[in-house]
Each structure stands twice: as C-alpha cells, then as structure tokens.
Write an enzyme that holds these catalytic residues in place. Sequence first.
Site, PDB file in Angstrom:
ATOM      1  N   CYS A   8       0.845  -1.199   0.000  1.00 48.05           N
ATOM      2  CA  CYS A   8       0.000   0.000   0.000  1.00 48.05           C
ATOM      3  C   CYS A   8       0.876   1.243   0.000  1.00 48.05           C
ATOM      4  CB  CYS A   8      -0.945  -0.007   1.198  1.00 48.05           C
ATOM      5  SG  CYS A   8      -2.334   1.146   1.033  1.00 48.05           S
ATOM      6  N   LYS A 102       7.985  -6.569 -11.899  1.00 46.47           N
ATOM      7  CA  LYS A 102       8.827  -6.902 -13.046  1.00 46.47           C
ATOM      8  C   LYS A 102      10.041  -7.740 -12.660  1.00 46.47           C
ATOM      9  CE  LYS A 102      10.656  -2.240 -12.600  1.00 46.47           C
ATOM     10  NZ  LYS A 102       9.580  -1.818 -11.666  1.00 46.47           N
ATOM     11  N   LYS A 202      12.359  -5.578 -17.688  1.00 48.52           N
ATOM     12  CA  LYS A 202      11.273  -5.337 -18.636  1.00 48.52           C
ATOM     13  C   LYS A 202      11.593  -5.925 -20.006  1.00 48.52           C
ATOM     14  CE  LYS A 202      10.018  -1.114 -16.171  1.00 48.52           C
ATOM     15  NZ  LYS A 202      10.058   0.366 -16.172  1.00 48.52           N
TER      16      LYS A 202
END
Length: 427
Positions: A8, A102, A202
């Site tokens: 969060c 990722k 990525k």
Amino acid sequence: MRIALLGCGVVGSEIVRLLRANADDLAARVGEPLDLVGIGVRRPERVRDLDIDANLFTADAAGLVARDDVDLVIEVVGGIEPARDWLLAALRAGKPVVTANKALLASEGAALHDAAAAAGTDLYYEAAVGGAIPLIRPLRESLAGDRVRRVLGIVNGTTNFVLTRMDETGASFAEALAEAGALGYAEADPSADIDGYDAAAKAAIMAQLAFHSPVTIDDVYRVGIGDVTAADIASAREMGCTVKALAVAERSVETDGISVRVHPAMIPRSHPLAGVREAFNAVFVEAEAAGQLMFYGQGAGGAPTASAVLGDVVAVARNRIAGRRGPGESSYAALPVLPMGRTVTRYHVNLDVTDKTGVLATVAGAFARHDVSIRSVRQDGRGDDASLVLVTHAAPDAALSATVEELRGLAGVRAVSGVMRVEGGEP
C-alpha cells in the site's frame, strides 16, 4: 469478487482510491462488485491518507493470501522474496494473481506461470512494463497471430529524463541526474535505473512474450548510462542523432535465435522514439504482417500503474465469473538467446588522432582485419585537436568490440572515446 492487496505504497494507495472512486463502474464492467477484504503491509499501524477501515491492514501477508474469503490477489510490493512465496501460494490455491512485479517476473516468471497453469488460474501483469501503456496484452494477445521481428523501446523514465536534459540543455550526467532526483524522477539510490537493471527486467518480459521463448533477466546484456558524456550527446547531435537508453529484443534471421539487450544508443532524430522526452516511455514493435506499431505514455507513477493493475483485475474477474482462464505462458518456440558477441549491431566511434599522413589508413586497416565495414568517416580539427568520427555497417558485436580494442593500441591514435551502438535506422 473479494480482493487481497499486497502493498500500500504509492501504487497500492492509488489502487485503493480507484477501487473506491470507481466502484459502481467497475462492478458494472465485471458483473459483480469488487470488495477489498484485506491489505498486507509491513506496518499496519502507520497512518495513511486513505478513508478506509484500519482493520483491513495486516502484517500477515501470507495469512491474508491463504484466507478462504479471498478470491483474487493483487501484488505491488516488488522484489523477489517474500513476494514469490505469496504469489505461488495464491496461484497454487487457484486464486488469480495480478502483479506489477517486473523483477519477480523476469527471474521467476516460469515458476509462476507453471503454478497458474497447474491450478487453471490467471497470472496477469500489464503494469510490470510501461506503467499505464497497454503493451503486455497486445504482445500476448493482439499480435498472437503475427510474427514479431523486433521490439525497441524506452522503458525507464529516469534514464530518459536524464538523457533528455543532457540533450536539450547541455547538462552533464551528474547535473541531469541531480535534477531528476530533485523532481522526484530518480530514487535516492538510482542504481536500478541508471545501471539498467529495471530496463533489463522489462526487456526479458517483452522478449518472452514477443518470441514465445523462455527469457530471464540473466539472459539480458546490460549497460547503464553512467558513462554517457556531454561530448557523446554533442557528437550524436552533429550526426542528426540523439542518445536514448534502449531495451532491444530482436529475432535473428541468420541464426533463428534472439538477442535481448539494454544499453545507451544513438538513434536518428527522425525515428519515432527520438521525440520521446523526459520521463515518458515508448515501445516500438515491428511485426511481419502488422508492420510498425508504437505504444507511448506514462511509464511509471502511482495513478498510471494503478490504472494498468485495475485493467487486469477487471479482465481476471470476468474470467473467474465466466469460469474460464485467460492466456498463459507461451514458450513453445524455445528460441535460444544469443550471446552479445553474436548479436549484429553498429558502432559509433570517436578517435583522437595524430594529425599526420597515414593515420586514417592505419585505422581503416584495423577495421578490415576484423571484417568490419565503415559506413561513414568524418575528420574534425587539426593538430592537437584532430579527430576521426566513424560509423560502421552492421557486424557481429564481438568483431566490433575487438576492433575497438585494437584501435586503443594503434600508433597515431591518442584516445578512443564516444564508443556507442547505433540503433533504429541509418543516421
């Protein structure tokens, strides 16, 4: 549809906000309400600017994932462990997972996909590459009937901001990085961005999807932007180029393998990626039937990333309600990842030379001995300021690297600088 959220922070807070603000629309699109039943965080007692029940927060993320009243898990914590164990537990229990992680996907993606397939559930990760840019789903689904030849992209906003500032203002690397930090585009420790680790993760994900082959971050050749100088930027400008930190994944026609790499490169200013400024991302895809496609937008940030996460949540929730599963891992092609030395590239090289007859012939001889063809050569200055600027034709990277090493020891060559790969067409 009952959701557990792991994390969060900047992104997680935006996910909470959007789930509440768009609750009616999301329910209409899914067919059932999306009910947030728990949030896993390290410090549940921390005061957060969120108008939600404090009892939703828990430090027991593993326990939250295992709860019977959780149907779907969202993970935006990042890192390998303990996120890997949490997501494997969720998938093995048949609970679909939406993640923006990722690093985890680039290193442990095969294990996650295997767990999802074994349980017949979904693993979605649009937000892992390019933030809000819809890229994963086009590669995974829209182009599934085509053959992708190449993926060329700017996938890290920090490095693109730094290089943009160096190009537009003449700032040094250190000055541009300091500005990026002051504006919030660079972390206090920017090494993951500057050294290329973020982009490499990525690149591995994009390559796996584009070429239906297993690719991990360890397969990606990586060079950061820390050695790019103002002189390199100026030299590129004189050639009608700019310098960008690129993630490149391409299929080799000659060897039927793939190369995956991350490094700074000169690209012509006429190329679509050359106009991508500051912290924006863009990915250029070349496919046999579809031709050239470009995906552009905000590649990071809380709201853009949360948008991509919730797009996946809607897709996964629809699948679960309909009793079906979305596309899983496709690695049937199993193409080998080529070592960088076998990858065909082009080089830009700047040589400080002695201003006397025969030096150019000596330099040309070094290229010839390694079977590297020179596309263009420009001589600048006289006397102590004499230099040669060369751009090669495409050749195996090992041959180009060996040529550069020989140049460093040649009589008449005082210094070798400005060594950089050239991508995206002829400069």
